[in-house]
Scaffold this motif. Structure first.
Motif, PDB file in Angstrom:
ATOM      1  N   PRO A 128       0.923  -1.148  -0.094  1.00 39.06           N
ATOM      2  CA  PRO A 128      -0.139  -0.177   0.054  1.00 39.06           C
ATOM      3  C   PRO A 128       0.926   1.212  -0.186  1.00 39.06           C
ATOM      4  N   GLU A 129       0.675   2.132  -0.565  1.00 44.32           N
ATOM      5  CA  GLU A 129       1.159   3.516  -0.710  1.00 44.32           C
ATOM      6  C   GLU A 129       1.060   4.129   0.753  1.00 44.32           C
ATOM      7  N   ASN A 130       1.951   4.791   1.203  1.00 43.69           N
ATOM      8  CA  ASN A 130       2.130   5.436   2.471  1.00 43.69           C
ATOM      9  C   ASN A 130       1.124   6.632   2.564  1.00 43.69           C
ATOM     10  N   SER A 131       0.599   6.581   3.663  1.00 42.52           N
ATOM     11  CA  SER A 131      -0.345   7.843   3.713  1.00 42.52           C
ATOM     12  C   SER A 131       0.052   8.326   5.307  1.00 42.52           C
ATOM     13  N   LYS A 132      -0.195   9.484   5.198  1.00 43.32           N
ATOM     14  CA  LYS A 132      -0.181  10.133   6.629  1.00 43.32           C
ATOM     15  C   LYS A 132      -1.361   9.786   7.502  1.00 43.32           C
ATOM     16  N   LEU A 133      -1.267   9.859   8.840  1.00 42.60           N
ATOM     17  CA  LEU A 133      -2.483   9.861   9.432  1.00 42.60           C
ATOM     18  C   LEU A 133      -3.049  11.046   9.438  1.00 42.60           C
ATOM     19  N   SER A 134      -2.827  12.045   9.200  1.00 40.82           N
ATOM     20  CA  SER A 134      -3.397  13.313   9.109  1.00 40.82           C
ATOM     21  C   SER A 134      -4.297  13.172   7.938  1.00 40.82           C
ATOM     22  N   GLU A 135      -4.010  12.539   6.846  1.00 41.64           N
ATOM     23  CA  GLU A 135      -4.975  12.507   5.760  1.00 41.64           C
ATOM     24  C   GLU A 135      -6.193  11.622   5.701  1.00 41.64           C
ATOM     25  N   LEU A 136      -6.180  10.923   6.921  1.00 42.63           N
ATOM     26  CA  LEU A 136      -7.062   9.960   7.158  1.00 42.63           C
ATOM     27  C   LEU A 136      -8.345  10.520   7.698  1.00 42.63           C
ATOM     28  N   ASP A 137      -9.577  10.234   7.591  1.00 46.33           N
ATOM     29  CA  ASP A 137     -10.767  10.762   8.021  1.00 46.33           C
ATOM     30  C   ASP A 137     -10.601  10.255   9.893  1.00 46.33           C
ATOM     31  N   GLY A 138     -11.220  11.104  10.691  1.00 48.69           N
ATOM     32  CA  GLY A 138     -11.197  11.143  11.987  1.00 48.69           C
ATOM     33  C   GLY A 138     -11.462   9.508  12.569  1.00 48.69           C
ATOM     34  N   GLU A 139     -12.534   8.711  11.966  1.00 51.42           N
ATOM     35  CA  GLU A 139     -12.914   7.508  12.335  1.00 51.42           C
ATOM     36  C   GLU A 139     -11.741   6.534  12.111  1.00 51.42           C
ATOM     37  N   THR A 140     -11.164   6.526  10.871  1.00 50.19           N
ATOM     38  CA  THR A 140     -10.073   5.607  10.492  1.00 50.19           C
ATOM     39  C   THR A 140      -8.882   6.051  11.242  1.00 50.19           C
ATOM     40  N   ARG A 141      -8.429   7.347  11.257  1.00 54.16           N
ATOM     41  CA  ARG A 141      -7.461   7.742  12.080  1.00 54.16           C
ATOM     42  C   ARG A 141      -7.335   7.186  13.459  1.00 54.16           C
ATOM     43  N   GLY A 142      -8.447   7.118  14.036  1.00 57.08           N
ATOM     44  CA  GLY A 142      -8.441   6.846  15.544  1.00 57.08           C
ATOM     45  C   GLY A 142      -8.392   5.257  15.604  1.00 57.08           C
ATOM     46  N   MET A 143      -8.999   4.603  14.571  1.00 58.64           N
ATOM     47  CA  MET A 143      -8.886   3.091  14.596  1.00 58.64           C
ATOM     48  C   MET A 143      -7.490   2.836  14.512  1.00 58.64           C
ATOM     49  N   VAL A 144      -6.628   3.496  13.478  1.00 61.02           N
ATOM     50  CA  VAL A 144      -5.076   3.166  13.028  1.00 61.02           C
ATOM     51  C   VAL A 144      -4.383   3.333  14.379  1.00 61.02           C
ATOM     52  N   GLU A 145      -4.613   4.742  15.028  1.00 60.61           N
ATOM     53  CA  GLU A 145      -3.942   4.822  16.252  1.00 60.61           C
ATOM     54  C   GLU A 145      -4.014   3.961  17.418  1.00 60.61           C
ATOM     55  N   LYS A 146      -5.280   3.529  17.297  1.00 59.89           N
ATOM     56  CA  LYS A 146      -5.539   2.634  18.616  1.00 59.89           C
ATOM     57  C   LYS A 146      -4.750   1.241  18.368  1.00 59.89           C
ATOM     58  N   MET A 147      -4.854   0.834  16.903  1.00 58.05           N
ATOM     59  CA  MET A 147      -4.208  -0.498  16.586  1.00 58.05           C
ATOM     60  C   MET A 147      -2.498  -0.202  16.949  1.00 58.05           C
ATOM     61  N   MET A 148      -2.089   0.739  16.619  1.00 61.87           N
ATOM     62  CA  MET A 148      -0.814   1.175  16.655  1.00 61.87           C
ATOM     63  C   MET A 148      -0.295   1.081  18.153  1.00 61.87           C
ATOM     64  N   TYR A 149      -1.005   1.577  19.198  1.00 64.19           N
ATOM     65  CA  TYR A 149      -0.939   1.727  20.580  1.00 64.19           C
ATOM     66  C   TYR A 149      -0.904   0.410  21.017  1.00 64.19           C
TER      67      TYR A 149
END
Length: 189
Positions: A128-149
């Motif tokens: 997958p192409e790298n994307s910045k967390l800031s480019e994601l919508d709020g819900e997706t960003r929250g889910m990705v941050e939680k998974m990373m944590y």
């Protein structure tokens, strides 16, 4: 006692042969397709001069059909997974190509194929192409941050966010009920 060994890693020649086979199978399809983690785009060539009124395009929750009126379908079958029908569209471009945009219901999954009766691709090879967390919508960003944590916590042997919630709730309950004895309580995570 028997021991099983994992199959050996494929050789570079085997990997090359697998890739060539996959590319040949995909090239033989009556359409081209690309995907991101959340959507699929399909391009179906039609005879030059085709108008939208000449087409029968059936885009359903779990199936797809593209045909010229009165003729056999160019493309028809069950889709790999259900789609977000209200967010999926099709259009005729330059009277020679039907472009179909499909929004996946599960926006966190790669598809090995569009239609279930067509050859699969190896989704483990998708880069997958790298994307910045800031480019994601709020819900997706929250889910990705939680998974990373949670992943970092597991790597350090610490509780995940869900496990920490349970521990915090138990501590709060213990504080509210000091009369109760929790010394023999077993907490499963």
């Amino acid at each position: 006692m028997s021991t099983s060994t994992a199959p050996p890693d494929p050789t570079p020649e085997q990997l090359k042969a697998q890739k060539e086979k996959e590319e040949a199978e995909q090239a033989a399809l009556p359409y081209k397709w690309t995907q991101t983690i959340s959507d699929v785009d399909i391009t179906v060539p039609v005879p030059a001069g085709t108008r939208s009124r000449d087409l029968v395009v059936g885009l359903k929750l779990d199936s797809l059909k593209v045909a010229l009126k009165g003729q056999d379908a160019l493309l028809e079958g069950s889709m790999y997974k259900p789609i977000a029908l209200d967010d999926s569209t099709w259009s005729l471009v330059d009277q020679r190509t039907v472009e179909i945009h499909i929004e996946k219901q599960n926006k966190m999954e790669w598809w090995p194929h569009v239609l279930t009766h067509h050859p699969k691709i190896d989704v483990t090879k998708i880069q997958p192409e790298n994307s910045k967390l800031s480019e994601l919508d709020g819900e997706t960003r929250g889910m990705v941050e939680k998974m990373m944590y949670d992943q970092r916590q597991k790597e350090m042997g610490l509780p995940t966010s869900e496990e920490q919630k349970k521990v915090d709730m138990l501590k709060k309950f213990q504080q509210q009920h000091p009369e109760m004895d929790f010394s023999k309580a077993k907490i499963s995570m």
